[in-house]
Design a protein around this motif. Sequence first.
Motif, short mmCIF file in Angstrom:
data_model
loop_
_atom_site.label_atom_id
_atom_site.label_comp_id
_atom_site.label_asym_id
_atom_site.label_seq_id
_atom_site.Cartn_x
_atom_site.Cartn_y
_atom_site.Cartn_z
N VAL A 1 0.85 -1.20 0.00
CA VAL A 1 0.00 0.00 0.00
C VAL A 1 0.89 1.25 0.00
N ASP A 2 1.96 1.20 0.81
CA ASP A 2 2.89 2.34 0.85
C ASP A 2 3.46 2.62 -0.53
N VAL B 1 2.22 1.84 -3.48
CA VAL B 1 1.18 2.39 -4.37
C VAL B 1 0.94 3.86 -4.02
N ASP B 2 0.88 4.14 -2.72
CA ASP B 2 0.71 5.53 -2.28
C ASP B 2 1.81 6.41 -2.89
N GLU B 3 3.03 5.92 -2.76
CA GLU B 3 4.17 6.71 -3.23
C GLU B 3 4.11 6.91 -4.75
N VAL C 1 1.42 6.83 -6.71
CA VAL C 1 0.31 7.73 -7.08
C VAL C 1 0.67 9.17 -6.73
N TYR C 2 1.37 9.34 -5.62
CA TYR C 2 1.82 10.69 -5.23
C TYR C 2 2.82 11.25 -6.24
N ARG C 3 3.81 10.45 -6.60
CA ARG C 3 4.80 10.93 -7.58
C ARG C 3 4.14 11.21 -8.92
#
Lengths: 447, 154
Positions: free
Chosen positions: B32-33, B35-37, B39-41
């Motif tokens: 999840v981390d 994917v978060d990273e 999507v953020y980038r």
Amino acid sequence: MDRTEEYTALLRDLEELPPALAGTVGRAKAKRRRLRLRRCLAPAGSAAAVFAAFVLAVNLWTPFALACGRVPILKELAAAVAFSPSLKTAVEHDYVQYIGQSRTDNGITVNLEYLIPDRGQLLFFVTVTGPEEMTHVMVHPTCTDGEGNKLEGYSASSQSIEPGVLSNAFSLTASRPDAVLPQVLHLTCQVSWRSGLREPDAVVEFAFPLDTALSSQGEIIEVGQWLELDGNRIYVDTLELYPAHARLLLEEDPDNAETLGGLDFYLTDGLGNRYEDGSASGTVSWGASYWFESPFFSPSREFTLHITGVEWLEKGREYLPVDLNTGEALAEPPEGISVSARREGNGTVSVAFYGPQSPGADETHYLFYQICPMSYRAPDGTNVDSLGMSHYDADALWWGTPDEQPLPEGYFIEEHSFSNYPWDTIEMGLCFTRRTYLQAPLALAIP
Amino acid sequence: MTEQEYIQRAEALKPRLYRAALLYLGGEAPAVDAVDEAVYRGLLHYKKLRQPEFFDTWLTRILLNACNTELRRRRRELAVAELPETAAEEFDALPLREAIRRLPGELRAVVVLRYFQGLTLAETARALGLPPGTVSTRQRRALALLRLELTEED
């Protein structure tokens, strides 16, 4: 079950998605908001920066030890420290003090949940909730002991956090090795989420005993070796290992032609584990100590220091004079760095340094570095205050102005602004005059 | 591409990104981390994407960078040693999920993208920055090690 059946079953298993995935876009937007905030505002030291990194001196008073049981470790805390190998390992070893206090003022609730303490720093994990339109929030602590005396020997720093998410909202960092903690810590927290207000949006207070059984732990390894490094001599003094961070202490030969401006390095242990420089609290160096991820919990004590890069500041070149009328530097700028300056119509003066990002940077990994340490002098020798400083990547310098000029791919800008500056020149302080990247890291075995 | 379009496409791709990250990193939280990273980038850089038709491979590539960064950073905790290609018996003895995680990195990437994220051979080549022939070769080697009988079209 044969492999094909296993494959089918695995595909089926992977169809199940965790609930946490639902918030991905929201978290990305919140993180971007924080990034924009950091880019827009000055770091510590600028009085104008309400939401910028906030530093205040605090006192320490009475040493005290308090036994503390093991604390319930929530999944939330594990997620909050997942970005830092040191903190993650510390949490896995129950190296956490649970506080669990909640205070509300003016519709804003601050939950002070956890503290990860060690001899060098205290990291506070907090959840803040409030009005729906609150998209980010900062918590500024003022710290006193049980008798109301301000603490000394520690400084506090805060960072913007996302409402409702357990985060390391603020930290206390020891600025000297003999700093000690009080029995009871009182925090008066100013909570702000709307910029431009003179008063905070809320003020809440906490008091709790400190678990000094946790914060007293640490180990010092004497190194005592000289290194020939890139034409200068460095003395590697000691390694200080604490549960949640570690420090490398260096000294320099006074006969060196350059002073050490910065160091890129990592440490390995006898098991092959690697500990990078920098720390969870964002501290990279403090005086002659360089912070790195801690091997405190590693069973190995056979360490090797690997130096991969170094910044040098030539003695006598600590300031760079810049002509604000022509926008040009009046002396040689740091190696690989260019300078430009311009006056705005409203009396603001801006000075920009620009150069290539560090090796390894790409369009999704910015690798900026500090060029000017926010120290400036006017021609009469007096110190100058700036409005602030920001780092950003950009395709062009002075974008959207008549002075706009394109920049090469992979460059970044460090921009400093000054209000109503009357002189024609300014002297900009420098962090370095050259940077060296070592293709083959310089290795030093630590007995 | 507008921000709204980026968000819609990222949301649609998210389950596939998660599956790839899960196989790469081996745990729900780090996946999840990652994917978060990613999507953020992506959110920071979608305006620079000149060819929106390559959105999926572009964001997948960002995800792989995030996974590789995570693997480097958490080497201690994960500590999953890759097995060499000569270790056929060891691969046979492992459950498929574990065998994939212990493939040599360059083979694992191909298998994850092709057979779990659902990219075509050409898309996989683009995401990894490799010629299609190289991807095809690695795919064959990986499938042989895993004793998986899937065709190139699967």
